[in-house]
Design a protein around this motif. Structure first.
Motif, PDB file in Angstrom:
ATOM      1  N   UNK A   7      32.835  45.933  28.451  1.00  0.00           N
ATOM      2  CA  UNK A   7      33.385  46.696  27.332  1.00  0.00           C
ATOM      3  C   UNK A   7      32.348  46.766  26.223  1.00  0.00           C
ATOM      4  N   UNK A   8      32.036  47.991  25.737  1.00  0.00           N
ATOM      5  CA  UNK A   8      31.018  48.126  24.705  1.00  0.00           C
ATOM      6  C   UNK A   8      31.587  48.025  23.296  1.00  0.00           C
ATOM      7  N   UNK A   9      32.902  48.037  23.140  1.00  0.00           N
ATOM      8  CA  UNK A   9      33.517  47.827  21.829  1.00  0.00           C
ATOM      9  C   UNK A   9      33.609  46.320  21.585  1.00  0.00           C
ATOM     10  N   UNK A  10      32.675  45.800  20.788  1.00  0.00           N
ATOM     11  CA  UNK A  10      32.536  44.352  20.643  1.00  0.00           C
ATOM     12  C   UNK A  10      33.788  43.674  20.087  1.00  0.00           C
ATOM     13  N   UNK A  47      38.536  38.304  38.226  1.00  0.00           N
ATOM     14  CA  UNK A  47      38.965  39.643  37.820  1.00  0.00           C
ATOM     15  C   UNK A  47      37.933  40.239  36.864  1.00  0.00           C
ATOM     16  N   UNK A  48      37.678  41.536  37.022  1.00  0.00           N
ATOM     17  CA  UNK A  48      36.762  42.271  36.152  1.00  0.00           C
ATOM     18  C   UNK A  48      37.562  43.311  35.379  1.00  0.00           C
ATOM     19  N   UNK A  49      37.413  43.299  34.055  1.00  0.00           N
ATOM     20  CA  UNK A  49      38.020  44.316  33.203  1.00  0.00           C
ATOM     21  C   UNK A  49      36.944  45.360  32.943  1.00  0.00           C
ATOM     22  N   UNK A  50      37.147  46.560  33.442  1.00  0.00           N
ATOM     23  CA  UNK A  50      36.090  47.556  33.503  1.00  0.00           C
ATOM     24  C   UNK A  50      36.394  48.784  32.657  1.00  0.00           C
ATOM     25  N   UNK A  59      31.311  53.605  34.288  1.00  0.00           N
ATOM     26  CA  UNK A  59      31.903  52.401  34.856  1.00  0.00           C
ATOM     27  C   UNK A  59      32.344  52.563  36.293  1.00  0.00           C
ATOM     28  N   UNK A  60      32.678  53.771  36.701  1.00  0.00           N
ATOM     29  CA  UNK A  60      33.097  53.991  38.085  1.00  0.00           C
ATOM     30  C   UNK A  60      31.957  53.721  39.067  1.00  0.00           C
ATOM     31  N   UNK A  76      40.367  45.668  37.102  1.00  0.00           N
ATOM     32  CA  UNK A  76      41.330  46.441  36.311  1.00  0.00           C
ATOM     33  C   UNK A  76      40.528  47.367  35.400  1.00  0.00           C
ATOM     34  N   UNK A  77      40.736  48.664  35.537  1.00  0.00           N
ATOM     35  CA  UNK A  77      40.069  49.621  34.663  1.00  0.00           C
ATOM     36  C   UNK A  77      40.794  49.662  33.322  1.00  0.00           C
ATOM     37  N   UNK A  78      40.040  49.478  32.244  1.00  0.00           N
ATOM     38  CA  UNK A  78      40.607  49.632  30.899  1.00  0.00           C
ATOM     39  C   UNK A  78      39.816  50.735  30.213  1.00  0.00           C
ATOM     40  N   UNK A  79      40.497  51.788  29.849  1.00  0.00           N
ATOM     41  CA  UNK A  79      39.766  52.935  29.306  1.00  0.00           C
ATOM     42  C   UNK A  79      40.619  53.722  28.334  1.00  0.00           C
TER      43      UNK A  79
END
Length: 225
Positions: A7-10, A47-50, A59-60, A76-79
């Protein structure tokens, strides 16, 4: 249990990590596509939050690489994207779940738990092996119906061993699982031996059979028939 937050939103990544740490998860971060690719090449995660949209890549593509390498990390894709095409594409590639921003951290935690439970424990909340019973929701362990008290590290080790039953696991792998990136900075892995020794003693003193074996010169193995 170890989580990678891509995640790029720190601030969001930090708030997720703080919440998950309170739920006994060990969290690592990757803010860019290349940083994420480096981490998944070296480490394994429960688990990876992507996030799909990263400053230097999609990310895909990370998800495609995970499946290409046949890695078993849950994803788990978080977008912020709510487009149906993105969701379908991610699930088709092999993501386990999809969560659209903004979301409640409690819901994210439930989704993570569900993915890990499904992948490692056949979707059950209670893991049993003869006299041993583990409640994954309440994080309690009982031997012959008597609760035994484990530390967070000991409980994490127990779940990791059972989730990888009948496999020999090296000390370095256990060190990386318990400490993440910091494992490379440690002079030795004596702390792994100490945690395993304490876990064994607590289980055996409570009347548990000797499922956890030391494979001398290699590591440890949880035996289950």
């Amino acid at each position: 249990m170890k989580i990678l937050i891509i995640e790029d939103e720190s601030e969001l990544a930090k708030s997720i990590a703080e919440y998950l740490s309170g739920e006994n998860y060990l969290c690592e971060f990757a803010a860019t596509y290349h940083e994420a690719m480096n981490k998944i090449a070296v480490f394994q995660y429960d688990c990876i939050l992507l996030d799909i949209t990263l400053p230097d890549g999609n990310g895909l593509k990370i998800l495609e690489e995970l499946k290409k390498e046949q890695k078993q990390d849950g994803v788990i894709i978080i977008s912020a994207k709510n487009a149906l095409d993105d969701k379908i594409r991610g699930l088709q590639i092999g993501a386990d779940d999809y969560l659209t921003k903004p979301f409640h951290l409690s819901e994210l935690t439930a989704r993570i738990y569900s993915v890990i439970r499904r992948k490692q424990f056949s979707s059950t909340n209670v893991v049993k092996q003869n006299e041993l019973q583990i409640d994954l929701l309440s994080k309690t362990v009982a031997v012959n119906n008597k609760i035994i008290v484990l530390t967070k590290k000991e409980f994490d080790l127990l779940i990791y061993f059972i989730g990888n039953k009948n496999r020999v696991i090296s000390k370095s792998t256990l060190a990386e699982h318990l400490s993440g990136d910091f494992a490379d900075m440690l002079e030795n892995h004596d702390f792994v031996y100490a945690h395993v020794k304490n876990l064994k003693k607590k289980l055996y003193d409570a009347g548990c059979d000797h499922y956890l074996k030391t494979v001398y010169g290699t590591g440890y193995k949880w035996e289950s028939t």
